[in-house]
Design a protein around this motif. Structure first.
Motif, PDB file in Angstrom:
ATOM      1  N   ASP A 202       0.824  -1.204   0.000  1.00 28.83           N
ATOM      2  CA  ASP A 202       0.000   0.000   0.000  1.00 28.83           C
ATOM      3  C   ASP A 202       0.864   1.262   0.000  1.00 28.83           C
ATOM      4  O   ASP A 202       0.515   2.251  -0.633  1.00 28.83           O
ATOM      5  CB  ASP A 202      -0.940   0.000   1.199  1.00 28.83           C
TER       6      ASP A 202
ATOM      7  N   TYR B 116      -0.378  -4.104  -7.915  1.00 29.20           N
ATOM      8  CA  TYR B 116      -1.196  -3.945  -6.719  1.00 29.20           C
ATOM      9  C   TYR B 116      -2.324  -4.979  -6.696  1.00 29.20           C
ATOM     10  O   TYR B 116      -2.558  -5.632  -5.678  1.00 29.20           O
ATOM     11  CB  TYR B 116      -1.764  -2.533  -6.661  1.00 29.20           C
TER      12      TYR B 116
ATOM     13  N   LYS C 106      -2.322  -7.726  -3.764  1.00 24.31           N
ATOM     14  CA  LYS C 106      -3.231  -7.302  -2.694  1.00 24.31           C
ATOM     15  C   LYS C 106      -3.690  -8.453  -1.793  1.00 24.31           C
ATOM     16  O   LYS C 106      -3.732  -8.288  -0.577  1.00 24.31           O
ATOM     17  CB  LYS C 106      -4.429  -6.573  -3.290  1.00 24.31           C
TER      18      LYS C 106
END
Length: 53
Positions: free
Chosen positions: A14, A38, A42
């Motif tokens: 993040d 991402y 994630k």
């Protein structure tokens, strides 16, 4: 991040790619690599099974 991922530790995703994605959206700049990275990483942000790869 690779070492953290294979060791099952939390990822700083993040704060790295996530930040690039957010700043890109704010400034209208496409960040396709970071968006992809991402999205792929994630599910592993909180750490997980060591030796996953």
């Amino acid at each position: 991040m690779h070492h953290d991922l294979v060791s099952g530790r939390r990822l700083e995703l993040d704060g790295l790619s996530g930040l690039v994605c957010r700043k890109g959206r704010v400034h209208g700049i496409a960040t396709p690599f970071h968006d992809f990275a991402y999205a792929c990483l994630k599910p592993h942000m909180g750490g997980g099974i060591a030796g996953l790869f």
